[in-house]
Design a protein around this motif. Structure first.
Motif, PDB file in Angstrom:
ATOM      1  N   LYS A  75      32.499  11.441 -31.444  1.00 49.98           N
ATOM      2  CA  LYS A  75      30.951  11.694 -31.189  1.00 49.98           C
ATOM      3  C   LYS A  75      30.132  10.448 -31.877  1.00 49.98           C
ATOM      4  CE  LYS A  75      30.763  16.706 -30.908  1.00 49.98           C
ATOM      5  NZ  LYS A  75      30.522  16.828 -29.400  1.00 49.98           N
ATOM      6  N   LEU A  76      29.249  10.100 -30.923  1.00 52.95           N
ATOM      7  CA  LEU A  76      28.476   8.785 -31.448  1.00 52.95           C
ATOM      8  C   LEU A  76      28.030   8.738 -32.867  1.00 52.95           C
ATOM      9  CD1 LEU A  76      27.403   6.063 -30.018  1.00 52.95           C
ATOM     10  CD2 LEU A  76      25.296   7.268 -29.489  1.00 52.95           C
ATOM     11  N   LYS A  77      27.377   9.881 -33.311  1.00 60.49           N
ATOM     12  CA  LYS A  77      26.662  10.069 -34.478  1.00 60.49           C
ATOM     13  C   LYS A  77      27.962  10.243 -35.660  1.00 60.49           C
ATOM     14  CE  LYS A  77      23.177  12.724 -32.814  1.00 60.49           C
ATOM     15  NZ  LYS A  77      22.092  13.824 -33.025  1.00 60.49           N
ATOM     16  N   LEU A  78      28.932  10.400 -35.377  1.00 61.56           N
ATOM     17  CA  LEU A  78      30.049  10.704 -36.171  1.00 61.56           C
ATOM     18  C   LEU A  78      31.251   9.912 -36.381  1.00 61.56           C
ATOM     19  CD1 LEU A  78      30.449  14.532 -35.422  1.00 61.56           C
ATOM     20  CD2 LEU A  78      29.147  13.554 -37.527  1.00 61.56           C
ATOM     21  N   LYS A  79      31.263   8.688 -35.511  1.00 59.92           N
ATOM     22  CA  LYS A  79      32.133   7.909 -35.397  1.00 59.92           C
ATOM     23  C   LYS A  79      32.611   7.099 -36.671  1.00 59.92           C
ATOM     24  CE  LYS A  79      32.839   6.453 -30.441  1.00 59.92           C
ATOM     25  NZ  LYS A  79      34.114   6.115 -30.367  1.00 59.92           N
ATOM     26  N   HIS A  80      31.478   6.979 -37.566  1.00 64.40           N
ATOM     27  CA  HIS A  80      31.923   6.402 -38.896  1.00 64.40           C
ATOM     28  C   HIS A  80      32.590   7.170 -39.588  1.00 64.40           C
ATOM     29  CE1 HIS A  80      28.412   9.377 -39.831  1.00 64.40           C
ATOM     30  NE2 HIS A  80      28.758   9.008 -41.184  1.00 64.40           N
ATOM     31  N   LYS A  81      33.151   8.229 -39.370  1.00 62.64           N
ATOM     32  CA  LYS A  81      33.838   9.143 -40.297  1.00 62.64           C
ATOM     33  C   LYS A  81      35.252   9.407 -39.628  1.00 62.64           C
ATOM     34  CE  LYS A  81      30.917  12.536 -40.651  1.00 62.64           C
ATOM     35  NZ  LYS A  81      30.194  13.810 -41.017  1.00 62.64           N
ATOM     36  N   ALA A  82      36.355   9.697 -40.517  1.00 62.63           N
ATOM     37  CA  ALA A  82      37.689  10.138 -39.876  1.00 62.63           C
ATOM     38  C   ALA A  82      38.177  11.168 -40.906  1.00 62.63           C
ATOM     39  CB  ALA A  82      38.609   8.823 -39.881  1.00 62.63           C
ATOM     40  N   GLY A  83      38.811  11.967 -40.873  1.00 66.33           N
ATOM     41  CA  GLY A  83      39.479  13.002 -41.320  1.00 66.33           C
ATOM     42  C   GLY A  83      40.775  12.894 -41.703  1.00 66.33           C
ATOM     43  N   ILE A  84      41.287  13.303 -42.837  1.00 69.39           N
ATOM     44  CA  ILE A  84      42.721  13.568 -43.182  1.00 69.39           C
ATOM     45  C   ILE A  84      43.127  15.040 -43.111  1.00 69.39           C
ATOM     46  CG2 ILE A  84      44.666  13.115 -44.748  1.00 69.39           C
ATOM     47  CD1 ILE A  84      43.368  10.232 -45.356  1.00 69.39           C
ATOM     48  N   PHE A  85      44.182  15.310 -42.282  1.00 71.39           N
ATOM     49  CA  PHE A  85      44.433  16.621 -42.049  1.00 71.39           C
ATOM     50  C   PHE A  85      45.993  17.024 -42.391  1.00 71.39           C
ATOM     51  CE2 PHE A  85      40.856  15.832 -39.608  1.00 71.39           C
ATOM     52  CZ  PHE A  85      40.040  16.889 -39.793  1.00 71.39           C
ATOM     53  N   ALA A  86      46.476  18.178 -42.639  1.00 75.01           N
ATOM     54  CA  ALA A  86      47.803  18.543 -42.707  1.00 75.01           C
ATOM     55  C   ALA A  86      48.803  17.679 -43.351  1.00 75.01           C
ATOM     56  CB  ALA A  86      48.349  18.537 -40.973  1.00 75.01           C
ATOM     57  N   VAL A  87      48.279  17.365 -44.802  1.00 81.82           N
ATOM     58  CA  VAL A  87      49.313  16.790 -45.408  1.00 81.82           C
ATOM     59  C   VAL A  87      50.216  17.706 -45.987  1.00 81.82           C
ATOM     60  CG1 VAL A  87      49.450  15.210 -47.510  1.00 81.82           C
ATOM     61  CG2 VAL A  87      47.391  15.038 -46.142  1.00 81.82           C
ATOM     62  N   LEU A 113      40.518   0.943 -38.228  1.00 80.23           N
ATOM     63  CA  LEU A 113      39.767   1.826 -37.122  1.00 80.23           C
ATOM     64  C   LEU A 113      38.082   1.068 -36.588  1.00 80.23           C
ATOM     65  CD1 LEU A 113      40.890   5.135 -37.342  1.00 80.23           C
ATOM     66  CD2 LEU A 113      41.862   3.412 -35.757  1.00 80.23           C
ATOM     67  N   LYS A 114      37.986   0.685 -35.974  1.00 80.25           N
ATOM     68  CA  LYS A 114      36.493   0.262 -35.694  1.00 80.25           C
ATOM     69  C   LYS A 114      35.314   1.150 -36.042  1.00 80.25           C
ATOM     70  CE  LYS A 114      33.517  -2.113 -32.413  1.00 80.25           C
ATOM     71  NZ  LYS A 114      32.904  -2.171 -30.951  1.00 80.25           N
ATOM     72  N   GLY A 115      34.678   0.644 -37.033  1.00 83.15           N
ATOM     73  CA  GLY A 115      33.583   1.568 -37.242  1.00 83.15           C
ATOM     74  C   GLY A 115      33.542   2.751 -38.135  1.00 83.15           C
ATOM     75  N   VAL A 116      34.759   3.052 -38.988  1.00 77.96           N
ATOM     76  CA  VAL A 116      34.920   3.831 -39.726  1.00 77.96           C
ATOM     77  C   VAL A 116      34.574   3.464 -41.191  1.00 77.96           C
ATOM     78  CG1 VAL A 116      36.775   5.538 -40.974  1.00 77.96           C
ATOM     79  CG2 VAL A 116      37.107   5.106 -38.412  1.00 77.96           C
ATOM     80  N   GLU A 117      33.960   4.182 -41.689  1.00 79.60           N
ATOM     81  CA  GLU A 117      33.427   3.976 -43.148  1.00 79.60           C
ATOM     82  C   GLU A 117      33.798   4.798 -44.236  1.00 79.60           C
ATOM     83  OE1 GLU A 117      29.147   3.777 -42.713  1.00 79.60           O
ATOM     84  OE2 GLU A 117      29.290   2.146 -40.862  1.00 79.60           O
TER      85      GLU A 117
END
Length: 165
Positions: A75-87, A113-117
Motif C-alpha cells: 500500500k502506498l502509505k506503507l511501502k516504506h516497511k517490510a516484515g519478517i515472518f515465519a522464521v 528493495l526500493k523505498g524500504v526504510e
C-alpha cells in the motif's frame, strides 16, 4: 550451508518444515498445524511466486533446515516497511548460526528493495534466544501485545520489534 530464495519446486520440503515448526513451536506462529496440515502444495508454491514476498531457505547437505520470509508492504502509505515472518530453524540444527544467516540475508534483501526504510517483526516474549538474535542485528522492541496468542487455555505475549535501515 546453502542459503537461497525458495521457488515453487521447493514447496513440498517447505511445507514439511513449516508443519514441523507449527508442531514443535506452536507459540511462535499465528497459524496452527490443524489449519495448515491440509493446505495443498500449490498454495505454498504460489506464495514463492508472489510479488513482494521472498522466502529464504537454509539447506544442509540438500535438506531444508531453516526458513525466513520477507514481505514488502504494497500500500502506498506503507511501502516504506517490510516484515519478517515465519522464521524457523529445525531443533536439530539450532545453535549453529543458521537463524542469523537467514536474518542477515533477509535484511540485505530488504535493503535492496526500493523505498524500504524499516523492517518489522513480532516474536513471542518468552523466546529469549530469538530476541537476543534480533537485538544483535539491531532490532529494538517498541511494544508488547499482551495475550497475543491463545493455545488451549494458555496465553502468549508478543514483542513488536523494528530495525530502521
Amino acid at each position: 550451508m546453502d542459503i537461497r530464495f525458495l521457488t515453487a519446486v521447493d514447496a513440498e520440503v517447505y511445507r514439511n518444515l513449516r508443519l514441523e515448526g507449527l508442531q514443535n513451536n506452536p507459540e511462535a506462529f499465528g497459524s496452527s498445524f490443524e489449519e495448515e496440515k491440509d493446505y495443498p502444495i500449490e498454495m505454498f508454491a504460489n506464495r514463492f511466486e508472489s510479488q513482494g514476498s521472498y522466502t529464504l531457505g537454509a539447506f544442509d547437505q540438500g535438506e531444508l533446515v531453516g526458513v525466513a520470509t520477507l514481505v514488502q508492504e504494497n500500500k502506498l502509505k506503507l511501502k516504506h516497511k517490510a516484515g519478517i515472518f515465519a522464521v524457523y530453524v529445525s531443533p536439530k540444527k539450532r545453535g549453529l548460526g543458521i537463524g542469523k544467516k537467514l536474518m542477515v540475508e533477509a535484511i540485505n534483501k530488504a535493503k535492496e528493495l526500493k523505498g524500504v526504510e524499516q523492517l518489522n517483526l513480532t516474536v513471542v516474549s518468552t523466546n529469549a534466544s530469538a530476541k537476543r538474535l534480533y537485538c544483535s542485528l539491531g532490532f529494538e522492541v517498541f511494544g508488547t501485545e499482551k495475550r497475543a496468542l491463545k493455545i488451549g487455555q494458555r496465553y502468549f505475549d508478543d514483542d513488536y520489534m523494528v530495525l530502521f535501515l
